[in-house]
Design an enzyme around this catalytic site. Structure first.
Site, short mmCIF file in Angstrom:
data_model
loop_
_atom_site.label_atom_id
_atom_site.label_comp_id
_atom_site.label_asym_id
_atom_site.label_seq_id
_atom_site.Cartn_x
_atom_site.Cartn_y
_atom_site.Cartn_z
N LYS A 7 1.04 4.03 -2.98
CA LYS A 7 0.75 5.46 -2.79
C LYS A 7 2.00 6.31 -3.07
CE LYS A 7 -3.66 5.58 -1.86
NZ LYS A 7 -4.57 6.05 -2.91
N TYR A 18 0.84 -1.21 0.00
CA TYR A 18 0.00 0.00 0.00
C TYR A 18 0.87 1.26 0.00
CZ TYR A 18 -3.54 3.45 1.20
OH TYR A 18 -4.35 4.56 1.20
P1 NDP Z 1 -13.60 3.86 1.12
O1 NDP Z 1 -13.37 2.39 1.21
O2 NDP Z 1 -14.71 4.44 1.93
O3 NDP Z 1 -13.82 4.29 -0.40
C1 NDP Z 1 -13.09 3.70 -1.44
C2 NDP Z 1 -13.80 4.01 -2.75
O4 NDP Z 1 -12.99 3.48 -3.82
C3 NDP Z 1 -15.16 3.38 -2.85
O5 NDP Z 1 -16.06 4.27 -3.44
C4 NDP Z 1 -14.93 2.18 -3.76
O6 NDP Z 1 -16.10 1.92 -4.54
C5 NDP Z 1 -13.83 2.72 -4.66
N1 NDP Z 1 -13.09 1.67 -5.32
C6 NDP Z 1 -12.31 0.72 -4.78
N2 NDP Z 1 -11.83 -0.09 -5.73
C7 NDP Z 1 -12.34 0.35 -6.91
C8 NDP Z 1 -12.23 -0.08 -8.24
N3 NDP Z 1 -11.51 -1.15 -8.59
N4 NDP Z 1 -12.87 0.63 -9.21
C9 NDP Z 1 -13.61 1.71 -8.88
N5 NDP Z 1 -13.77 2.15 -7.63
C10 NDP Z 1 -13.13 1.47 -6.65
O7 NDP Z 1 -12.22 4.54 1.52
P2 NDP Z 1 -11.69 6.06 1.44
O8 NDP Z 1 -12.78 6.99 1.07
O9 NDP Z 1 -10.96 6.30 2.69
O10 NDP Z 1 -10.63 5.93 0.27
C11 NDP Z 1 -10.59 6.80 -0.85
C12 NDP Z 1 -9.15 7.01 -1.27
O11 NDP Z 1 -8.46 7.65 -0.20
C13 NDP Z 1 -8.38 5.73 -1.55
O12 NDP Z 1 -7.53 5.95 -2.66
C14 NDP Z 1 -7.56 5.52 -0.28
O13 NDP Z 1 -6.40 4.78 -0.52
C15 NDP Z 1 -7.25 6.96 0.08
N6 NDP Z 1 -6.88 7.24 1.45
C16 NDP Z 1 -7.65 6.86 2.51
C17 NDP Z 1 -7.26 7.20 3.82
C18 NDP Z 1 -8.03 6.77 5.01
O14 NDP Z 1 -7.43 6.70 6.12
N7 NDP Z 1 -9.33 6.55 4.93
C19 NDP Z 1 -6.07 8.03 4.07
C20 NDP Z 1 -5.34 8.35 2.87
C21 NDP Z 1 -5.75 8.00 1.63
P3 NDP Z 1 -16.68 0.49 -4.92
O15 NDP Z 1 -16.27 -0.49 -3.88
O16 NDP Z 1 -18.17 0.72 -4.97
O17 NDP Z 1 -16.11 0.22 -6.28
C1 8X3 Z 2 -4.55 5.49 4.60
C2 8X3 Z 2 -3.77 6.03 5.73
O1 8X3 Z 2 -1.97 5.47 7.42
O2 8X3 Z 2 -3.86 3.97 7.27
O3 8X3 Z 2 -3.97 5.86 3.39
O4 8X3 Z 2 -2.18 3.99 5.56
S1 8X3 Z 2 -2.90 4.79 6.50
#
Ligand code: NDP
Ligand code: 8X3
Length: 263
Positions: free
Chosen positions: A162, A158
């Site tokens: 990123k 992961y």
């Molecule tokens: P969620 O799991 O709530 O949302 C993830 C979203 O990505 C969902 O809408 C899901 O939709 C979609 N998704 C996953 N795989 C696919 C795919 N193959 N095709 C299309 N859509 C996809 O998590 P977050 O909102 O937290 O995550 C959003 C982004 O932020 C990600 O890139 C994550 O890595 C990043 N992030 C998150 C952090 C956190 O701590 N929450 C911190 C830093 C970054 P569906 O399953 O319906 O396809």
């Molecule tokens: C998600 C934040 O710190 O859980 O991107 O990897 S962390």
């Protein structure tokens, strides 16, 4: 003042939950027109109606799996049937699968992380660029992570994905210099969404523990930053934003309040 985003076309990937859904609602409240993608259509339908209620004149959705080139192409073909000019692309779809060490890592988890967080961003950007290239002032915003800047145990794939996304954002900014398009990276830290439920494959109790006693970021905090970045005047590019919860001083230093024992 009328919002700079009113009637602008905005594509958001991963709009069915977390940051993506909150960002869709926030752009909707600015009067933007939305093209929303993810795999779960029932969720997208709900988000679309929330965006309409928030003030979006158009909140359209279509199935999208960013890990499949054919799905990305059919999503963008559908988008093109609504507009030939996209103003904002938010590459948000992605997430983590598992927290195994390299020694214990599973191929399917590694592949899913690289397919979505890395190749998904490349595929979406390549497909959408022709709809943006004659549109100076447009924005491409990639949702990276604090994990792309600081590694942790169990996060090799992961964090690596990123970190790759961060470098893709930087390379794209160089490639598009002179086009008038802005390219930015938003890197959130600990945020409570469905992220950990997905990482732990539906184990909600384990997911909850990640945030226990701390006050993590909320999806709306990140949505607000994304809307702010996209609504700067055309000559201003927000290159990179690292956004952390106040309780997260470092990757391995999160302040946690004592949690009362269950009665
Ligand atoms: P969620 O799991 O709530 O949302 C993830 C979203 O990505 C969902 O809408 C899901 O939709 C979609 N998704 C996953 N795989 C696919 C795919 N193959 N095709 C299309 N859509 C996809 O998590 P977050 O909102 O937290 O995550 C959003 C982004 O932020 C990600 O890139 C994550 O890595 C990043 N992030 C998150 C952090 C956190 O701590 N929450 C911190 C830093 C970054 P569906 O399953 O319906 O396809
Ligand atoms: C998600 C934040 O710190 O859980 O991107 O990897 S962390």
């Amino acid at each position: 003042m009328r919002s700079r985003l009113a009637n602008k076309w905005v594509i958001i990937t991963g709009a069915s939950s977390g940051f993506g859904a909150a960002t869709a609602r926030a752009f909707g409240a600015e009067g933007a027109k939305l093209l929303l993608g993810a795999r779960r259509l029932d969720r997208l339908e709900k988000v679309s109606s929330e965006c309409h209620e928030a003030g979006s004149p158009e909140a359209l959705f279509h199935a999208l799996d960013v890990s499949q080139t054919a799905s990305v192409e059919s999503f963008v073909k559908w988008g093109r049937s609504h507009t030939d000019c996209v103003d904002v692309l938010i590459n948000n779809a992605g997430g983590a699968h598992g927290l195994d060490t390299v020694a214990e890592g599973k191929d399917e988890d590694w592949e899913a992380m690289l397919q979505t967080n890395v190749l998904g961003v490349l595929r979406m950007t390549r497909a959408v660029l022709p709809l943006m290239i004659n549109n100076p002032g447009g924005s491409i915003l990639n949702i990276g992570s604090y994990a792309g800047r600081v590694a942790y145990e169990g996060g090799a794939a992961y964090c690596g994905a990123k970190a790759a996304e961060l470098q893709i954002t930087r390379a794209l900014r160089l490639e598009l210099c002179g086009s008038g398009l802005r390219v930015g990276g938003i890197d959130p830290g600990l945020a409570e969404t469905e992220f950990s439920v997905v990482r732990f494959k539906g184990d909600t109790a384990r997911a909850k523990k990640v945030y226990e006693g701390a006050n993590p970021l909320k999806a709306e905090d990140i949505a607000e930053a994304i809307v702010w970045a996209a609504s700067r005047p055309p000559h201003v590019c927000i290159d990179e934003m690292l956004i952390k919860a106040t309780d997260q001083a470092g990757m391995h230093k999160v302040y946690r309040r004592p949690v009362p024992a269950p009665k």
